[in-house]
Design an enzyme around this catalytic site. Structure first.
Site, PDB file in Angstrom:
ATOM      1  CB  SER A 117      11.768  -0.087   4.796  1.00  0.00           C
ATOM      2  OG  SER A 117      10.903  -0.676   5.322  1.00  0.00           O
TER       3      SER A 117
ATOM      4  CB  ILE B 197       5.537   0.082   2.397  1.00  0.00           C
ATOM      5  CG1 ILE B 197       6.196  -0.659   3.399  1.00  0.00           C
ATOM      6  CG2 ILE B 197       4.278  -1.080   1.742  1.00  0.00           C
ATOM      7  CD1 ILE B 197       5.695  -1.364   4.628  1.00  0.00           C
TER       8      ILE B 197
ATOM      9  CG  ASP C 241      -5.891   0.846  16.665  1.00  0.00           C
ATOM     10  OD1 ASP C 241      -7.121   0.637  16.596  1.00  0.00           O
ATOM     11  OD2 ASP C 241      -5.399   2.042  16.285  1.00  0.00           O
TER      12      ASP C 241
ATOM     13  CG  ASN D 217      -3.722   0.973  12.424  1.00  0.00           C
ATOM     14  OD1 ASN D 217      -3.073   2.158  12.043  1.00  0.00           O
ATOM     15  ND2 ASN D 217      -4.494   0.487  13.200  1.00  0.00           N
TER      16      ASN D 217
ATOM     17  CG  ASP E 281      -0.434   2.844  14.493  1.00  0.00           C
ATOM     18  OD1 ASP E 281       0.541   3.002  15.354  1.00  0.00           O
ATOM     19  OD2 ASP E 281      -1.689   3.243  14.553  1.00  0.00           O
TER      20      ASP E 281
END
EC number: 2.7.11.1
Length: 327
Positions: A37, A39, A83, A88, A100
């Site tokens: 989807s 964002i 991470d 991210n 991610d």
């Protein structure tokens, strides 16, 4: 390899969605292509958190939001991002979205706790630059991993933790504190009791500290696994209430007991004032007596600590005494 990473990203995104952590919703996977989807608004994708201008109050709000997502990710999705940073996370609709997650690992991965400490450090560093009074890396790590924190006591825990963080001055975050944090980030932490190699040695250390009447409010630097394994600070059993909230719970139970037994307490008080020579009548609840005794012991220990000789001075004296004896 890319196909494997796409599969892993899809699997981890599904787990985050199930745990109700804001993130892209995976729609379809074909070979190495993952459709998810969008964002953003209209044709504009949501910006990375690092590119957003944040006010101090908004940054604090987002910090609390992010650390709760980290905890939910660890406790509910059973994942460590590995991470996590401002690179991210997306900012959309006034909140943060995690992205991610292809490199994310299971919470029982051999390096999971190492990755989690790096995530904690990254998150803290970013929000510290936005003038947020953040927890230490260790405090944040313990918030994420502590099994005794529940939905019922989480607000109280965060309120107390952030109050402690806000009271910490820049001077208190000295170079020594930074050294301690670096040591903590690199230290080995057993994830389960099966991985603890020197339990007897750790118990000896705890017993020596108890003998010296030292406060057990903070974990010792060389014993790091109590919180993640759900043990009390002194390794004496299961930690059922977060250590940070123990005093509040005790005070609440004491006040409740006092409300229930106020008439009995007033009777015994009048008896004690009227006749000191006469033995006390145990009309109060034994639990209240136990709590009072515990309170008195704590106060006595606090007084002792005021006059306590620092450990390095004590060691120096012992060393001098031994050398004199040897001569």
């Amino acid at each position: 390899m890319v196909k494997t990473w796409a599969e892993k990203e899809m699997r981890n995104l599904i787990r985050l969605n199930t745990a109700e952590i804001p993130c892209p919703e995976p729609i379809m996977l074909r070979s190495h292509v993952l459709v998810m989807s969008f964002i953003g608004k209209d044709d504009m994708p949501a910006p990375l958190l690092k590119n957003v201008q944040l006010s101090e109050s908004k940054a604090r709000e987002l910090y609390l939001q992010v650390i709760q997502y980290m905890r939910r990710m660890y406790q509910d999705a059973r994942l460590v991002h590995a991470d996590l940073s401002e690179f991210n996370m997306l900012y959309h609709g006034g909140g943060v979205y995690i992205i991610d997650v292809s490199q994310s690992v299971e919470h029982d991965h051999p390096h999971a706790l190492e990755f989690l400490r790096k995530d904690c450090a990254n998150v803290n560093d970013f929000f510290m630059r936005h003038s947020v009074a953040v927890m230490t890396v260790r405090e944040l790590f313990e918030f994420v991993t502590d099994p005794s924190i529940t939905h019922e006591n989480m607000d109280a825990y965060l309120s107390k933790a952030m109050e402690i963080a806000s009271q910490r001055t820049k001077e208190e975050r000295s170079s020594q504190d930074h050294v301690d944090e670096e040591v903590f980030k690199r230290a080995y932490i057993p994830r389960t009791l099966n991985e603890v190699k020197n339990y007897e040695r750790d118990m000896d250390i705890i017993m020596k500290l108890k003998e010296e009447d030292m406060a057990m409010n903070a974990q010792q630097d060389n014993i790091l696994y109590q919180t993640v394994t759900g043990l009390k600070k002194d390794l004496s059993g299961v930690q059922k209430v977060p250590a940070l909230l123990e005093n509040q719970v005790e005070e609440r139970t004491c006040s409740d007991s006092e409300d229930i037994g106020s008439s009995e307490c007033s009777d015994t008080d009048s008896e004690e004032q009227g006749d000191h020579a006469r033995p006390k009548k145990h009309t109060t609840d034994p639990d209240i007596d136990k709590k009072e005794r515990k309170k008195m012991v704590k106060e006595a220990q606090r007084e002792k600590r005021k006059n306590k000789i620092p450990k390095h001075v004590k060691k120096r004296k012992e060393k001098t005494a031994k050398t004199k004896k040897g001569k």
